[in-house]
Write a protein that holds these residues in place. Structure first.
Motif, PDB file in Angstrom:
ATOM      1  N   SER A  33      26.221  54.830  60.085  1.00 15.50           N
ATOM      2  CA  SER A  33      27.475  54.101  60.304  1.00 15.50           C
ATOM      3  C   SER A  33      27.964  54.254  61.738  1.00 15.50           C
ATOM      4  O   SER A  33      27.928  55.345  62.297  1.00 15.50           O
ATOM      5  N   ASN A  34      28.450  53.172  62.273  1.00 18.90           N
ATOM      6  CA  ASN A  34      29.087  53.240  63.586  1.00 18.90           C
ATOM      7  C   ASN A  34      30.536  53.673  63.447  1.00 18.90           C
ATOM      8  O   ASN A  34      31.080  54.325  64.330  1.00 18.90           O
ATOM      9  N   TRP A  35      31.152  53.302  62.295  1.00 17.87           N
ATOM     10  CA  TRP A  35      32.542  53.672  62.032  1.00 17.87           C
ATOM     11  C   TRP A  35      32.677  54.209  60.608  1.00 17.87           C
ATOM     12  O   TRP A  35      32.007  53.745  59.688  1.00 17.87           O
ATOM     13  N   VAL A  36      33.577  55.174  60.435  1.00 20.30           N
ATOM     14  CA  VAL A  36      34.000  55.638  59.117  1.00 20.30           C
ATOM     15  C   VAL A  36      35.520  55.525  59.077  1.00 20.30           C
ATOM     16  O   VAL A  36      36.218  56.129  59.907  1.00 20.30           O
ATOM     17  N   VAL A  37      36.026  54.750  58.125  1.00 31.58           N
ATOM     18  CA  VAL A  37      37.459  54.508  57.999  1.00 31.58           C
ATOM     19  C   VAL A  37      37.953  55.182  56.721  1.00 31.58           C
ATOM     20  O   VAL A  37      37.425  54.925  55.633  1.00 31.58           O
ATOM     21  N   SER A  38      38.963  56.042  56.853  1.00 34.80           N
ATOM     22  CA  SER A  38      39.403  56.814  55.693  1.00 34.80           C
ATOM     23  C   SER A  38      40.801  57.357  55.907  1.00 34.80           C
ATOM     24  O   SER A  38      41.318  57.380  57.028  1.00 34.80           O
ATOM     25  N   ASP A  39      41.412  57.828  54.798  1.00 34.42           N
ATOM     26  CA  ASP A  39      42.672  58.571  54.879  1.00 34.42           C
ATOM     27  C   ASP A  39      42.460  60.017  54.433  1.00 34.42           C
ATOM     28  O   ASP A  39      43.422  60.737  54.216  1.00 34.42           O
ATOM     29  N   VAL A  90      38.017  56.569  62.094  1.00 36.14           N
ATOM     30  CA  VAL A  90      39.235  55.768  62.217  1.00 36.14           C
ATOM     31  C   VAL A  90      40.111  56.084  61.012  1.00 36.14           C
ATOM     32  O   VAL A  90      39.755  55.762  59.869  1.00 36.14           O
ATOM     33  N   ALA A  91      41.241  56.736  61.247  1.00 36.55           N
ATOM     34  CA  ALA A  91      42.162  57.060  60.163  1.00 36.55           C
ATOM     35  C   ALA A  91      43.030  55.851  59.851  1.00 36.55           C
ATOM     36  O   ALA A  91      43.590  55.239  60.757  1.00 36.55           O
ATOM     37  N   LEU A  92      43.128  55.488  58.580  1.00 37.04           N
ATOM     38  CA  LEU A  92      44.018  54.422  58.125  1.00 37.04           C
ATOM     39  C   LEU A  92      44.934  55.050  57.086  1.00 37.04           C
ATOM     40  O   LEU A  92      44.527  55.290  55.947  1.00 37.04           O
ATOM     41  N   ILE A  93      46.183  55.343  57.477  1.00 38.99           N
ATOM     42  CA  ILE A  93      47.016  56.240  56.673  1.00 38.99           C
ATOM     43  C   ILE A  93      48.414  55.693  56.397  1.00 38.99           C
ATOM     44  O   ILE A  93      48.911  54.799  57.087  1.00 38.99           O
TER      45      ILE A  93
END
Length: 344
Positions: A257-263, A279-282
């Motif tokens: 993966s180039n990006w991991v998006v998570s909270d 990348v935090a999505l919170i």
């Protein structure tokens, strides 16, 4: 020295964390720990190559023969919200004070803290005063505990100690070919926002990703939520089921993966450990720990959403080179802080 491993199998991030802790703890003497309810493969991986470590199958290890340090595992302390939780934490706090009275040095590894309901604040204060050394991984939690009169040390999350160190669950940076990676992996908490394909599509647009999406789940109580998200999106889904095979599949997912998006903090950190841009999505009201811990590490890739679901993206993202540099710097700082705490 004492370390309970009773519930570590529920969260694969703890394996990296506590292996690093064990290595640092062994510099002070022998380690006595508990491995009840832990799979054999997990225990064997955790202890591989380490000497002077003994474990028992009991929930609480015997302290006979241990050096006089009691180490509490890292993690978050979300604050007491029920009478049952209050009773459990009160008993545990009394246990810590008893150990302290016997001359043990109680150390809390890097953790976060949120205040309990007002009627339980006395337990918060007592729990904060029980450890001789209290390591805190975000500035907001640190300020909260200082206001309770605790002795604290602000330091990075212990997971970064495994950055760029050979481990079955993280990969040295030199072995990662960033140019070959195009995938985007999502992983969300099961107790936050409902499944929403619009979030996935908006994230893809923001990142400029047209390739396939994957969904991962590192903690068992997020599995149903993430499985539903993957099914709705027609995406590949991988979850940690307590086996080493599933653990390695998650690692491979992050590697590609180039990006991991998570909270989830340790999803973001394990993604970074394996060369993905976190990348935090919170929710800014409920997930201050995530943004606070990342800021303490020097990582600022944080997006937030409001009660209507509108997402506010940062104007630009740090690349993987900047993330690696931040983690390496934090690792060096953490080693010094822990060494001082455990030898104090």
């Amino acid at each position: 020295m004492f370390m309970s491993l009773r519930t570590q199998y529920e969260n694969l991030g703890d394996l990296m964390i506590n292996r690093a802790a064990l290595e640092l703890m062994l510099e002070t003497g022998a380690v006595v720990g508990s491995s009840s309810k832990v799979p054999d493969w997990y225990r064997d991986r955790l202890l591989a190559g380490l000497k002077n470590v003994s474990v028992t199958g009991r929930s609480l290890p015997s302290l006979v023969g241990a050096s006089k340090i009691v180490v509490l595992k890292p993690g978050g302390y979300p604050g007491i919200r029920s009478a049952r939780a209050a009773l459990l934490w009160a008993v545990h706090t009394l246990y810590l004070f008893a150990l302290k009275a016997l001359g043990f040095h109680v150390v809390r590894l890097p953790s976060s803290h949120a205040l309990s309901r007002r009627r339980y604040r006395w337990i918060d204060k007592a729990r904060a005063l029980a450890p001789r050394t209290l390591l805190i991984r975000d500035a907001e939690s640190n300020e909260t505990l200082l206001n309770l009169g605790a002795r604290t040390t602000l330091c990075p999350d212990l997971a970064v100690h495994f950055f760029d160190v050979h481990s079955p669950y993280s990969t040295p940076t030199a072995a990662i070919d960033d140019s070959a990676k195009t995938e985007l992996t999502f992983s969300f908490r099961g107790d936050r926002r409902p499944v929403d394909l619009g979030v996935l599509e908006e994230t893809r647009r923001y990142l400029g990703v047209s390739s396939r999406v994957k969904v991962a789940s590192q903690v068992w109580f997020d599995h149903a939520h993430n499985a539903l998200l993957a099914d709705s999106a027609g995406a590949e889904f991988v979850a940690y089921d307590g086996s080493e095979t599933s653990l390695m599949k998650i690692k491979e997912t992050y590697l590609g993966s180039n990006w991991v998006v998570s909270d989830r903090l340790h999803v973001l950190l394990m993604g970074a450990l394996n060369g993905a841009i976190p990348v935090a999505l919170i929710d800014p009201k409920r997930d201050q720990k995530v943004s606070g811990c990342l800021a303490q590490l020097g990582i600022y890739n944080v997006a937030t959403y409001d009660e209507r679901g509108a997402i506010f993206w940062p104007p630009e993202l740090q690349g993987i080179a900047a993330i690696r540099a931040a983690l390496l710097k934090s690792k060096a700082a953490l080693s010094g802080v822990l060494a001082e705490a455990l030898h104090d």
